[in-house]
Design a protein around this motif. Structure first.
Motif, short mmCIF file in Angstrom:
data_model
loop_
_atom_site.label_atom_id
_atom_site.label_comp_id
_atom_site.label_asym_id
_atom_site.label_seq_id
_atom_site.Cartn_x
_atom_site.Cartn_y
_atom_site.Cartn_z
N GLU A 126 0.81 -1.22 0.00
CA GLU A 126 0.00 0.00 0.00
C GLU A 126 0.84 1.26 0.00
O GLU A 126 0.39 2.31 -0.44
CB GLU A 126 -0.92 -0.02 1.22
CG GLU A 126 -1.94 -1.14 1.16
CD GLU A 126 -2.81 -1.18 2.39
OE1 GLU A 126 -2.90 -0.16 3.10
OE2 GLU A 126 -3.41 -2.22 2.64
N ASN A 127 2.07 1.21 0.52
CA ASN A 127 2.92 2.39 0.61
C ASN A 127 4.20 2.18 -0.19
O ASN A 127 5.24 1.86 0.38
CB ASN A 127 3.28 2.67 2.08
CG ASN A 127 2.06 2.97 2.92
OD1 ASN A 127 1.19 3.69 2.48
ND2 ASN A 127 2.00 2.39 4.09
N PRO A 128 4.15 2.35 -1.51
CA PRO A 128 5.36 2.15 -2.31
C PRO A 128 6.51 3.01 -1.79
O PRO A 128 6.32 4.15 -1.38
CB PRO A 128 4.95 2.59 -3.70
CG PRO A 128 3.46 2.53 -3.71
CD PRO A 128 3.04 2.80 -2.30
N GLY B 149 11.00 -14.03 6.76
CA GLY B 149 9.84 -14.87 6.48
C GLY B 149 8.53 -14.20 6.85
O GLY B 149 7.54 -14.26 6.11
N ALA B 150 8.52 -13.56 8.02
CA ALA B 150 7.31 -12.86 8.46
C ALA B 150 6.96 -11.73 7.50
O ALA B 150 5.79 -11.51 7.17
CB ALA B 150 7.50 -12.33 9.88
N LEU B 151 7.98 -11.02 7.03
CA LEU B 151 7.75 -9.93 6.09
C LEU B 151 7.24 -10.47 4.76
O LEU B 151 6.32 -9.91 4.16
CB LEU B 151 9.03 -9.12 5.89
CG LEU B 151 8.93 -7.92 4.96
CD1 LEU B 151 7.92 -6.90 5.49
CD2 LEU B 151 10.30 -7.28 4.79
N LEU B 152 7.82 -11.57 4.30
CA LEU B 152 7.36 -12.19 3.06
C LEU B 152 5.89 -12.57 3.17
O LEU B 152 5.08 -12.28 2.28
CB LEU B 152 8.21 -13.42 2.74
CG LEU B 152 7.81 -14.21 1.50
CD1 LEU B 152 7.99 -13.39 0.24
CD2 LEU B 152 8.60 -15.50 1.42
N GLN B 153 5.53 -13.20 4.28
CA GLN B 153 4.13 -13.59 4.49
C GLN B 153 3.21 -12.37 4.53
O GLN B 153 2.14 -12.36 3.92
CB GLN B 153 4.00 -14.40 5.77
CG GLN B 153 2.58 -14.89 6.01
CD GLN B 153 2.48 -15.70 7.28
OE1 GLN B 153 2.84 -15.20 8.37
NE2 GLN B 153 2.02 -16.92 7.17
N ARG C 109 2.91 -10.96 1.03
CA ARG C 109 2.14 -11.86 0.17
C ARG C 109 0.66 -11.72 0.45
O ARG C 109 -0.15 -11.58 -0.48
CB ARG C 109 2.59 -13.31 0.41
CG ARG C 109 1.74 -14.33 -0.34
CD ARG C 109 2.14 -15.75 -0.03
NE ARG C 109 2.06 -16.14 1.37
CZ ARG C 109 0.94 -16.43 2.02
NH1 ARG C 109 -0.25 -16.34 1.42
NH2 ARG C 109 0.97 -16.81 3.29
N LYS C 110 0.30 -11.73 1.72
CA LYS C 110 -1.12 -11.60 2.09
C LYS C 110 -1.67 -10.24 1.68
O LYS C 110 -2.81 -10.15 1.21
CB LYS C 110 -1.31 -11.83 3.58
CG LYS C 110 -1.13 -13.29 3.96
CD LYS C 110 -1.34 -13.50 5.44
CE LYS C 110 -1.28 -14.98 5.80
NZ LYS C 110 -1.52 -15.21 7.23
N ALA C 111 -0.88 -9.18 1.86
CA ALA C 111 -1.33 -7.84 1.47
C ALA C 111 -1.58 -7.76 -0.04
O ALA C 111 -2.43 -6.99 -0.49
CB ALA C 111 -0.30 -6.79 1.89
#
Length: 79
Positions: free
Chosen positions: A3-5, A18-22, A25-27
């Motif tokens: 949402e915030n390029p 990994g948490a950031l990737l998830q 991905r969900k966003a």
């Protein structure tokens, strides 16, 4: 797409990556399977990354940067 390029997230461990990737991905509204297909990897590999269960090489990369007092950064691309 985030949402915030242009935002930056610091990651110091495979688990944080990994948490950031998830999160990203969900966003983006993608399943693990969707992301895997786009990236040309297996869904299981995406799952391992998201849980921080990564290869020895990735762990060593974080160790090397840690010894040097550095974190890695994930920067969103502006469209």
């Amino acid at each position: 797409m985030p949402e915030n390029p242009g935002t930056t997230a610091r990651v110091a461990t495979p688990t944080q990556l990994g948490a950031l990737l998830q999160e990203r991905r969900k966003a983006a509204g993608l399943s693990q399977q969707d992301l895997a297909e786009w990236a040309g990897v297996s869904r299981q590999y995406v799952s391992l990354l998201e849980t921080g269960d990564v290869s020895l090489q990735v762990k060593r990369l974080f160790d090397l940067f840690g010894v040097l007092g550095c974190d890695l950064a994930v920067v969103d691309r502006a469209r």
